[in-house]
Design an enzyme around this catalytic site. Structure first.
Site, PDB file in Angstrom:
ATOM      1  N   HIS A   1     -19.961   9.982  15.609  1.00  0.00           N
ATOM      2  CA  HIS A   1     -19.251   9.573  16.817  1.00  0.00           C
ATOM      3  C   HIS A   1     -19.881  10.204  18.044  1.00  0.00           C
ATOM      4  CE1 HIS A   1     -17.323  13.195  15.236  1.00  0.00           C
ATOM      5  NE2 HIS A   1     -17.116  13.546  16.507  1.00  0.00           N
TER       6      HIS A   1
ATOM      7  N   HIS B   1     -18.996  11.385  22.072  1.00  0.00           N
ATOM      8  CA  HIS B   1     -17.951  11.698  23.052  1.00  0.00           C
ATOM      9  C   HIS B   1     -18.383  11.220  24.431  1.00  0.00           C
ATOM     10  CE1 HIS B   1     -15.838  14.792  20.507  1.00  0.00           C
ATOM     11  NE2 HIS B   1     -17.031  14.850  19.949  1.00  0.00           N
TER      12      HIS B   1
HETATM   13  P1  5GP Z   1     -16.130  16.449  16.700  1.00  0.00           P
HETATM   14  O1  5GP Z   1     -15.487  17.797  16.753  1.00  0.00           O
HETATM   15  O2  5GP Z   1     -16.316  16.034  15.281  1.00  0.00           O
HETATM   16  O3  5GP Z   1     -17.350  16.291  17.534  1.00  0.00           O
HETATM   17  O4  5GP Z   1     -15.121  15.456  17.390  1.00  0.00           O
HETATM   18  C1  5GP Z   1     -13.972  14.981  16.767  1.00  0.00           C
HETATM   19  C2  5GP Z   1     -13.057  14.565  17.869  1.00  0.00           C
HETATM   20  O5  5GP Z   1     -12.031  13.810  17.294  1.00  0.00           O
HETATM   21  C3  5GP Z   1     -12.405  15.730  18.605  1.00  0.00           C
HETATM   22  O6  5GP Z   1     -12.684  15.626  19.989  1.00  0.00           O
HETATM   23  C4  5GP Z   1     -10.933  15.574  18.309  1.00  0.00           C
HETATM   24  O7  5GP Z   1     -10.133  15.876  19.424  1.00  0.00           O
HETATM   25  C5  5GP Z   1     -10.818  14.122  17.923  1.00  0.00           C
HETATM   26  N1  5GP Z   1      -9.773  13.800  16.977  1.00  0.00           N
HETATM   27  C6  5GP Z   1      -9.399  14.510  15.883  1.00  0.00           C
HETATM   28  N2  5GP Z   1      -8.425  13.856  15.203  1.00  0.00           N
HETATM   29  C7  5GP Z   1      -8.207  12.702  15.892  1.00  0.00           C
HETATM   30  C8  5GP Z   1      -7.301  11.612  15.682  1.00  0.00           C
HETATM   31  O8  5GP Z   1      -6.529  11.557  14.732  1.00  0.00           O
HETATM   32  N3  5GP Z   1      -7.341  10.600  16.590  1.00  0.00           N
HETATM   33  C9  5GP Z   1      -8.206  10.624  17.669  1.00  0.00           C
HETATM   34  N4  5GP Z   1      -8.156   9.571  18.506  1.00  0.00           N
HETATM   35  N5  5GP Z   1      -9.051  11.646  17.885  1.00  0.00           N
HETATM   36  C10 5GP Z   1      -9.056  12.666  17.008  1.00  0.00           C
END
Ligand code: 5GP
Length: 145
Positions: free
Chosen positions: A107, A109
């Site tokens: 993903h 951001h």
């Molecule tokens: P990472 O830490 O893997 O780069 O980003 C994961 C992102 O997913 C984080 O920014 C976190 O806030 C978001 N996130 C975690 N759980 C959920 C969810 O259930 N729904 C949504 N829309 N975002 C989520």
């Protein structure tokens, strides 16, 4: 989780893509799905994910999927700018727990930034108000070109 591992079909973004978990959708086409981050690091924090992918991170993804992903990211980033008029926009992506990754479906951001407004905590701040997220999603969606 390290850089090495196996894609888990039960991850939250896979569930969102299958409609098994809720999300506030901003945009989708045949390749990507964009939705509001529920623990936003700023107002208008959007996530963009490939729809047809079993890559946990950038390193595992097929080049043709990356091509459509980054096109989707640019499209949504332009819409974020048009809708929210930020001073800057951070586009970021994490690979492995040591880098800050917490969800293991690739993903990107999109985090709009305003001068003087500090960045919120990554994946650990407060949960956003769903009504506010829906309004932001509608505002951004209305600017998708
Ligand atoms: P990472 O830490 O893997 O780069 O980003 C994961 C992102 O997913 C984080 O920014 C976190 O806030 C978001 N996130 C975690 N759980 C959920 C969810 O259930 N729904 C949504 N829309 N975002 C989520």
């Amino acid at each position: 989780m390290s850089l090495d591992g196996t894609y888990d079909d039960g991850n939250i973004f896979a569930k969102i893509l299958r409609g098994e978990a809720p999300s506030v959708r901003v945009f989708e086409d045949e390749h990507v799905f964009a939705f509001m981050d529920v623990f936003p690091q700023s107002k208008g924090h959007v996530l963009v994910i490939p729809k047809h992918s079993h890559a946990r991170n950038l390193l595992e993804e097929e080049p043709q999927v990356l091509a459509t992903l980054i096109q989707g990211v640019q499209r949504v980033t332009r819409a974020v700018r048009a809708a929210l008029n930020p001073d800057g926009i951070m586009v970021s992506q994490f690979n492995g727990a040591a880098s800050g990754q917490t969800v293991y479906h690739l993903h990107v951001h999109i985090i709009p930034r305003w001068e003087g407004v500090p960045l919120g905590r990554h994946a650990g701040g407060g949960m956003a108000d769903m009504g506010e997220l829906k309004v932001l999603a509608e505002q951004i969606a209305a600017k998708i070109a």
